[in-house]
Design a protein around this motif. Sequence first.
Motif, PDB file in Angstrom:
ATOM      1  N   SER A   1      19.081  75.007  56.805  1.00 44.43           N
ATOM      2  CA  SER A   1      20.402  74.562  56.376  1.00 44.43           C
ATOM      3  C   SER A   1      21.375  74.721  57.536  1.00 44.43           C
ATOM      4  CB  SER A   1      20.873  75.381  55.171  1.00 44.43           C
ATOM      5  OG  SER A   1      22.183  75.023  54.801  1.00 44.43           O
TER       6      SER A   1
ATOM      7  N   GLU B   1      25.842  78.316  60.532  1.00 49.12           N
ATOM      8  CA  GLU B   1      27.176  77.851  60.178  1.00 49.12           C
ATOM      9  C   GLU B   1      28.081  77.950  61.395  1.00 49.12           C
ATOM     10  OE1 GLU B   1      28.783  79.941  56.909  1.00 49.12           O
ATOM     11  OE2 GLU B   1      27.210  79.354  55.484  1.00 49.12           O
TER      12      GLU B   1
ATOM     13  N   THR C   1      31.796  72.600  60.508  1.00 50.29           N
ATOM     14  CA  THR C   1      33.097  72.199  59.967  1.00 50.29           C
ATOM     15  C   THR C   1      34.169  72.341  61.040  1.00 50.29           C
ATOM     16  OG1 THR C   1      32.459  72.970  57.762  1.00 50.29           O
ATOM     17  CG2 THR C   1      34.803  72.614  58.153  1.00 50.29           C
TER      18      THR C   1
ATOM     19  N   ALA D   1      25.562  64.406  61.023  1.00 48.88           N
ATOM     20  CA  ALA D   1      24.750  65.321  60.218  1.00 48.88           C
ATOM     21  C   ALA D   1      23.338  64.758  60.153  1.00 48.88           C
ATOM     22  CB  ALA D   1      25.321  65.474  58.816  1.00 48.88           C
TER      23      ALA D   1
ATOM     24  N   ALA E   1      18.758  70.557  54.905  1.00 48.98           N
ATOM     25  CA  ALA E   1      20.082  70.094  54.483  1.00 48.98           C
ATOM     26  C   ALA E   1      21.052  70.269  55.638  1.00 48.98           C
ATOM     27  CB  ALA E   1      20.564  70.862  53.258  1.00 48.98           C
ATOM     28  N   ALA E   2      21.780  69.243  55.933  1.00 45.14           N
ATOM     29  CA  ALA E   2      22.762  69.285  57.014  1.00 45.14           C
ATOM     30  C   ALA E   2      24.081  68.715  56.512  1.00 45.14           C
ATOM     31  CB  ALA E   2      22.262  68.490  58.219  1.00 45.14           C
ATOM     32  N   THR E   3      25.142  69.420  56.798  1.00 45.65           N
ATOM     33  CA  THR E   3      26.479  68.977  56.394  1.00 45.65           C
ATOM     34  C   THR E   3      27.409  69.091  57.588  1.00 45.65           C
ATOM     35  OG1 THR E   3      26.122  69.770  54.132  1.00 45.65           O
ATOM     36  CG2 THR E   3      28.389  69.350  54.807  1.00 45.65           C
ATOM     37  N   ALA E   4      28.060  67.997  57.916  1.00 46.08           N
ATOM     38  CA  ALA E   4      29.044  67.977  58.996  1.00 46.08           C
ATOM     39  C   ALA E   4      30.346  67.412  58.446  1.00 46.08           C
ATOM     40  CB  ALA E   4      28.547  67.132  60.163  1.00 46.08           C
ATOM     41  N   GLU E   5      31.427  68.120  58.678  1.00 51.16           N
ATOM     42  CA  GLU E   5      32.706  67.710  58.116  1.00 51.16           C
ATOM     43  C   GLU E   5      33.809  67.910  59.146  1.00 51.16           C
ATOM     44  OE1 GLU E   5      35.627  68.759  54.306  1.00 51.16           O
ATOM     45  OE2 GLU E   5      33.610  69.609  54.459  1.00 51.16           O
TER      46      GLU E   5
ATOM     47  N   THR F   1      25.493  73.816  58.676  1.00 51.07           N
ATOM     48  CA  THR F   1      26.820  73.366  58.281  1.00 51.07           C
ATOM     49  C   THR F   1      27.772  73.505  59.459  1.00 51.07           C
ATOM     50  OG1 THR F   1      26.444  74.094  55.995  1.00 51.07           O
ATOM     51  CG2 THR F   1      28.716  73.700  56.663  1.00 51.07           C
TER      52      THR F   1
ATOM     53  N   THR G   1      31.388  62.759  64.134  1.00 53.74           N
ATOM     54  CA  THR G   1      30.811  63.637  63.111  1.00 53.74           C
ATOM     55  C   THR G   1      29.390  63.184  62.813  1.00 53.74           C
ATOM     56  OG1 THR G   1      33.007  63.921  62.154  1.00 53.74           O
ATOM     57  CG2 THR G   1      31.122  64.579  60.792  1.00 53.74           C
TER      58      THR G   1
END
Length: 510
Positions: A339, A246, A343, A486, A450-454, A341, A484
């Motif tokens: 995982s 993270e 942000t 992901a 799982a990849a999340t970019a915000e 993330t 951005t």
Amino acid sequence: MRSRWLKRALLGAVLSGGALVIGGGIASADVLSDTVDDAAAIVQDQSASNDNSTEQNSDAQAETQQTNVNVPVSVLSSGSNNGDVHQSNDAHTNAAAGNANSTEQGVQQDQDATSGGKDSGSSCDKCYGDHEDGGDVDQGQEAHNSNDTEQNSSASAGTEQTNINVPVSILSSGSNNGDVHQSNDGNTKAESFNDNATTQSIGQDQLATTDDAGSPCDKCGGSAGDIVQSQDGTNANSTTQDATSEATTHQVNVNAPVSILSSGSNNGDVHQGNDAHTNAAAGNANSTEQGVQQDQDATSGGKGSGSSCHSCYEDHGNGGDIVQSQSGSNENATEQDASATATTEQTNINAPLSILSSGSNGSSCGCGGSGDVDQSNDANTKAEAYNANATEQWIGQDQKATSGSGDGGHDGYDRSGYGDGCGCHESRGGGDVTQSQDGSNANETKQDAAATAETTQENKNLPFSFLSSGSNGGDVRQGNDAHTTAGAFNWNETKQGIWQDQAAWLGVIA
């Protein structure tokens, strides 16, 4: 990105494992006499086991907090607090956690047994007693390799940056007119990775001979003993990998000048900017190789192979029964979770307040100033999660059995149809041959990525003028630039193979 964390994992590799090599003994019975007695039974057993358990936990946390506050207050102080205000934060926040493991296990087993009443290599012209029966041979091998690896890696990096400028002017004309520069620069990274390599192998060999082969004597041989061979090889591997990463960046700029009865105040330029590079990467790499190699070779027969005798008065005895069995299995279970993330939050706020303060906060009347407002955000936010797995399994099994009797390599008149040069009675048949092979490969792979970019960017310019003519006349520039990304990846390659060979000869052998 992927090559970087793999290199780091390999450079930090912690080697953990064991190797065990066991070699079998050799048992034989050789007797020279006028009458050769029955050979005693030979029993050989081998058991080998390698067990390994590895548990690794890695946790890294990095946190940076930066705050700048400028709150000048002017009361009945005209022309005060007019110097430029520079507020900036520069942060490089990194957190990296990694586990690397390499395990090698090996078992090598060899067995060699010879049982028979024979005068091997004798130069005598005549043997007065028969060659007696060869003893039974019982060989058993059992080998196990077991490995269990669990890896957990977690990395967290956080950066918080804040700039606050709140000048207050009360009855202080011409105050707080210096330029305001506020900026945040954040480079926040979090990396977590696991790397595991497991190699398991079992090699088993068995060789058994029970007969009276090679006798040059006159009399003929007795029956050969039975041969029983068994092999059992097992490789088992279980790998569990978890990687979590993270990365978070918060950037805030606030400029809120207040002018009350303070004409011509707060007219300096306002520059607010945020620049963030936020990355989070989590990955697992696993390579498993398993192999079982099994070989069996058995010869059972009462024979006078290579004999130089002139006459045989007795028959060659029966060949003994041969029972061969092989069991090889490979089992592998791999579970991978990754995982990531990332942000980024960026905010610029400019909220000048003018009450009864003409020509303040960027005057357009020429009586004060004309401060421009520039607000910008630049963000490069990435999140990557990936799993890579390669599994190779193979089993090779070979069996060779010969059960029979005869005088191989002679010339003459053998009523069985095979020449022996001795005028022997008929050679008798070989014993039963039973061969069995069992090979199995089992593999189970589970991968989750799982990849999340915000990225959140916000610019606010909220000028408020009350009975303040000619105020807030400066240019306003607001801009946002965001990249951005992901990405989540799974890669798996599995190879499985079984090779089985069987060869059997049953009967008299010339």
